[in-house]
Write a protein that holds these residues in place. Sequence first.
Motif, PDB file in Angstrom:
ATOM      1  N   UNK A 212       0.834  -1.214   0.000  1.00 37.77           N
ATOM      2  CA  UNK A 212       0.000   0.000   0.000  1.00 37.77           C
ATOM      3  C   UNK A 212       0.866   1.262   0.000  1.00 37.77           C
ATOM      4  N   UNK A 213       1.939   1.234   0.782  1.00 41.44           N
ATOM      5  CA  UNK A 213       2.833   2.402   0.825  1.00 41.44           C
ATOM      6  C   UNK A 213       3.493   2.632  -0.531  1.00 41.44           C
ATOM      7  N   UNK A 214       3.917   1.535  -1.149  1.00 45.23           N
ATOM      8  CA  UNK A 214       4.665   1.667  -2.407  1.00 45.23           C
ATOM      9  C   UNK A 214       3.775   2.051  -3.585  1.00 45.23           C
ATOM     10  N   UNK A 215       2.448   1.974  -3.382  1.00 43.14           N
ATOM     11  CA  UNK A 215       1.548   2.461  -4.423  1.00 43.14           C
ATOM     12  C   UNK A 215       1.497   3.986  -4.441  1.00 43.14           C
ATOM     13  N   UNK A 216       1.994   4.583  -3.396  1.00 41.88           N
ATOM     14  CA  UNK A 216       1.906   6.034  -3.290  1.00 41.88           C
ATOM     15  C   UNK A 216       3.046   6.703  -4.054  1.00 41.88           C
ATOM     16  N   UNK A 217       2.700   7.740  -4.778  1.00 41.89           N
ATOM     17  CA  UNK A 217       3.674   8.468  -5.587  1.00 41.89           C
ATOM     18  C   UNK A 217       4.826   9.012  -4.733  1.00 41.89           C
ATOM     19  N   UNK A 218       4.496   9.560  -3.563  1.00 43.79           N
ATOM     20  CA  UNK A 218       5.518  10.162  -2.688  1.00 43.79           C
ATOM     21  C   UNK A 218       6.572   9.133  -2.288  1.00 43.79           C
ATOM     22  N   UNK A 219       6.129   7.903  -2.059  1.00 38.80           N
ATOM     23  CA  UNK A 219       7.058   6.843  -1.650  1.00 38.80           C
ATOM     24  C   UNK A 219       7.855   6.349  -2.858  1.00 38.80           C
ATOM     25  N   UNK A 220       7.137   6.163  -3.983  1.00 37.63           N
ATOM     26  CA  UNK A 220       7.799   5.664  -5.197  1.00 37.63           C
ATOM     27  C   UNK A 220       8.901   6.596  -5.666  1.00 37.63           C
ATOM     28  N   UNK A 221       8.677   7.894  -5.468  1.00 37.57           N
ATOM     29  CA  UNK A 221       9.673   8.870  -5.916  1.00 37.57           C
ATOM     30  C   UNK A 221      10.960   8.811  -5.106  1.00 37.57           C
ATOM     31  N   UNK A 222      10.874   8.297  -3.906  1.00 40.83           N
ATOM     32  CA  UNK A 222      12.018   8.357  -2.999  1.00 40.83           C
ATOM     33  C   UNK A 222      12.697   7.001  -2.791  1.00 40.83           C
ATOM     34  N   UNK A 223      11.899   5.977  -2.578  1.00 40.47           N
ATOM     35  CA  UNK A 223      12.495   4.671  -2.309  1.00 40.47           C
ATOM     36  C   UNK A 223      13.139   4.092  -3.571  1.00 40.47           C
ATOM     37  N   UNK A 224      14.301   3.467  -3.401  1.00 40.91           N
ATOM     38  CA  UNK A 224      14.927   2.780  -4.537  1.00 40.91           C
ATOM     39  C   UNK A 224      13.978   1.697  -5.045  1.00 40.91           C
ATOM     40  N   UNK A 225      14.176   1.254  -6.276  1.00 36.15           N
ATOM     41  CA  UNK A 225      13.250   0.238  -6.794  1.00 36.15           C
ATOM     42  C   UNK A 225      13.430  -1.091  -6.058  1.00 36.15           C
ATOM     43  N   UNK A 226      12.485  -1.964  -6.281  1.00 31.78           N
ATOM     44  CA  UNK A 226      12.379  -3.219  -5.511  1.00 31.78           C
ATOM     45  C   UNK A 226      13.704  -3.985  -5.389  1.00 31.78           C
ATOM     46  N   UNK A 227      14.339  -4.226  -6.505  1.00 27.69           N
ATOM     47  CA  UNK A 227      15.573  -5.022  -6.485  1.00 27.69           C
ATOM     48  C   UNK A 227      16.679  -4.321  -5.731  1.00 27.69           C
ATOM     49  N   UNK A 228      16.801  -3.033  -6.000  1.00 28.66           N
ATOM     50  CA  UNK A 228      17.826  -2.233  -5.345  1.00 28.66           C
ATOM     51  C   UNK A 228      17.597  -2.189  -3.833  1.00 28.66           C
ATOM     52  N   UNK A 229      16.333  -2.016  -3.449  1.00 29.76           N
ATOM     53  CA  UNK A 229      15.949  -1.945  -2.040  1.00 29.76           C
ATOM     54  C   UNK A 229      16.305  -3.248  -1.320  1.00 29.76           C
ATOM     55  N   UNK A 230      16.047  -4.341  -2.008  1.00 30.25           N
ATOM     56  CA  UNK A 230      16.327  -5.652  -1.428  1.00 30.25           C
ATOM     57  C   UNK A 230      17.814  -5.806  -1.135  1.00 30.25           C
ATOM     58  N   UNK A 231      18.632  -5.393  -2.101  1.00 30.53           N
ATOM     59  CA  UNK A 231      20.085  -5.485  -1.916  1.00 30.53           C
ATOM     60  C   UNK A 231      20.534  -4.601  -0.750  1.00 30.53           C
ATOM     61  N   UNK A 232      19.946  -3.387  -0.675  1.00 33.58           N
ATOM     62  CA  UNK A 232      20.276  -2.461   0.416  1.00 33.58           C
ATOM     63  C   UNK A 232      19.940  -3.081   1.765  1.00 33.58           C
ATOM     64  N   UNK A 233      18.735  -3.600   1.867  1.00 29.62           N
ATOM     65  CA  UNK A 233      18.285  -4.163   3.138  1.00 29.62           C
ATOM     66  C   UNK A 233      19.128  -5.370   3.548  1.00 29.62           C
ATOM     67  N   UNK A 234      19.525  -6.154   2.571  1.00 32.83           N
ATOM     68  CA  UNK A 234      20.404  -7.285   2.856  1.00 32.83           C
ATOM     69  C   UNK A 234      21.709  -6.785   3.470  1.00 32.83           C
TER      70      UNK A 234
END
Lengths: 204, 204
Positions: free
Chosen positions: A176-198
């Motif tokens: 639900x959060x990632x459907x929001x434009x404000x979040x999409x504009x800031x958070x890295x994309x899914x794959x990138x985010x996964x690598x970061x979190x790892x």
Amino acid sequence: MHPTPAAAAVTGEHDDDELAAFGMRARIALHVLQVGFGFVEEDLRIRERSDLVLRMNPVHRSVPILIHRGRPICGSINILQYIDEVWAKRVGTRLLPPDPLKRASARFWADFVDHESKGEEKEMAKAELLDQLRRLEGVLGDRSFFSGDEFGFLDIVLIPFSSMFHGYKQHMWVKRCKERESVRQVLPDEGEMYELHKKWYGIE
Amino acid sequence: MHPTPAAAAVTGEHDDDELAAFGMRARIALHVLQVGFGFVEEDLRIRERSDLVLRMNPVHRSVPILIHRGRPICGSINILQYIDEVWAKRVGTRLLPPDPLKRASARFWADFVDHESKGEEKEMAKAELLDQLRRLEGVLGDRSFFSGDEFGFLDIVLIPFSSMFHGYKQHMWVKRCKERESVRQVLPDEGEMYELHKKWYGIE
């Protein structure tokens, strides 16, 4: 929407390390309240901070910093409250709810997330992370967002750390959060985010 | 002034230890805004917390807790903001200033005081205490109070820790604070305070 930047956000580059997540909070909040802003990325891999950071946050020498009318606001939670107090009325969207009890609860959990595991050993921090997660799931309960029906303050605080949530790619709140434009504009994309979190948490 | 208690403050007994100072903040703020309150002292010398504390603050099991309409607000800074948001309008006195930049500054310094030396060794904490003091003196500058011309949020945050201030018995800011009824009603008397501070910080 953003004719001239009203403020500047000084944050870490998002591929640096965990500290960059705190800067994401500030940027998401600015997007939510439709505040135009310039964006200065600080390289957190090098030990020395830039002159801008040393001048704007001489006490902690840390990011994020919000610069508005030449004056610094330091610390991500502090920045979110400032953004809410300055720009929320204009767009009719508040980050913090109007009810004082709900505001207190939001601040309590924000503080919980940021201060609980400070100064502990890495292993300890991981056990606490799981405990944190369990408690946060309880706070969310059956609601759409941590802030209730609408995306708000506590959602912004937590979404850059979304990988804390078990099976976070499938977690309904994360989706639900990632459907929001404000979040999409800031958070890295899914794959990138996964690598970061790892990298940040050593999760798989 | 206080026909029926509007709230209950659960705090440590003031002769217990440093933690009691956080409860003093809540009580001073309630006095400033003329909120009647009941006062529950928790014995911090024993390891077990009371049922009331466990029920009202299951996450941290700590005091202070403000109980209002049966609902808990936990953590002294959070409590101060709640008190300000609920009761300030009624008496026309605000704890936090209306200007968002000044509010951000007050919150920044409150956070600085409470979180700077967490998780550090005792000796380190002492050196930091001196550094904190120097910085706080700079914030006060030539003003009467940390909040400006009037006693407010940051003064309430700091006054229970007044012994941080060099020659604090003679410190003009400390004297000005202690002239206030709200502070006098909560802080232990001069001699008692001195003994407490000696115990907390090992100062002479």
